[in-house]
Design an enzyme around this catalytic site. Structure first.
Site, PDB file in Angstrom:
ATOM      1  N   VAL A  60       0.841  -1.211   0.000  1.00  0.00           N
ATOM      2  CA  VAL A  60       0.000   0.000   0.000  1.00  0.00           C
ATOM      3  C   VAL A  60       0.869   1.251   0.000  1.00  0.00           C
ATOM      4  O   VAL A  60       0.588   2.228  -0.699  1.00  0.00           O
ATOM      5  CB  VAL A  60      -0.980   0.006   1.198  1.00  0.00           C
ATOM      6  N   CYS A  61       1.943   1.207   0.755  1.00  0.00           N
ATOM      7  CA  CYS A  61       2.837   2.364   0.862  1.00  0.00           C
ATOM      8  C   CYS A  61       3.467   2.707  -0.486  1.00  0.00           C
ATOM      9  O   CYS A  61       3.539   3.879  -0.870  1.00  0.00           O
ATOM     10  CB  CYS A  61       3.929   2.078   1.886  1.00  0.00           C
ATOM     11  N   SER A  62       3.926   1.689  -1.205  1.00  0.00           N
ATOM     12  CA  SER A  62       4.630   1.900  -2.470  1.00  0.00           C
ATOM     13  C   SER A  62       3.699   2.084  -3.659  1.00  0.00           C
ATOM     14  O   SER A  62       4.022   2.817  -4.587  1.00  0.00           O
ATOM     15  CB  SER A  62       5.564   0.721  -2.754  1.00  0.00           C
TER      16      SER A  62
END
EC number: 1.11.1.24
Length: 168
Positions: A60-62
């Site tokens: 999700v972060c990337s």
């Protein structure tokens, strides 16, 4: 402490670890030297977005969180934001490489390390594994104007660039 909320002062003596971007160290395989980034001091007279996430190079972060801030950076700057910083518990070397992997140059977005999630733990926004949780904090001259913690690790709403921009 149980999080930050609008109207709170940003805590004093907050220090992160950071590798400044330089042209000669701009390749992902190059290695800079970590320095202390004295956030409380640096941000005392600035408008700042600090968004945190569980870890560099994670799904999700990337795929969503960081790319949205990169994409919307011109809009964020137009709203008077001086500093945009992303924070995770990863060390400064990993955070620096992640910034380079995302094509961020000239410290357009600061990729900061929260060693041992010390800051996140101090505000109650670290998980049981010792990672930073997903959250966003907007500061204006040392005062919190917006702060939100996501209800789950993979949830992205309250700390998204779209939502944070609405609170500038």
């Amino acid at each position: 402490m149980s999080g930050l909320k609008a109207g709170d002062s940003f805590p004093a003596d907050v220090v992160f670890s950071y590798i400044p971007w330089t042209e000669e160290k701009g390749e992902i395989t190059s290695c800079g030297i970590p320095i202390n980034y004295y956030a409380s001091k640096e941000w005392a007279d600035k408008k700042v977005i600090l968004f945190a996430l569980p870890g560099a190079f994670t799904p999700v972060c990337s795929a969503r969180h960081v790319p949205e801030y990169i994409e919307r950076l011109p809009e964020i700057r137009a709203k008077g934001v001086d500093v945009v910083a992303v924070l995770a518990y990863n060390d400064a070397f990993v955070m620096s490489a992640w910034g380079k992997a995302n094509g961020v140059k000239n410290d357009d977005i600061l990729f900061l390390s929260d060693p041992e999630a010390k800051f996140s733990k101090s505000i109650g926004w670290a998980d049981e594994e010792g990672r930073t949780k997903r959250y966003a904090i907007v500061l204006d001259h040392g005062k919190v104007t917006y702060a939100a913690l996501e209800p789950a690790k993979n949830h992205l709403e309250f700390s998204s660039a779209e939502t944070v921009i609405k609170h500038l």
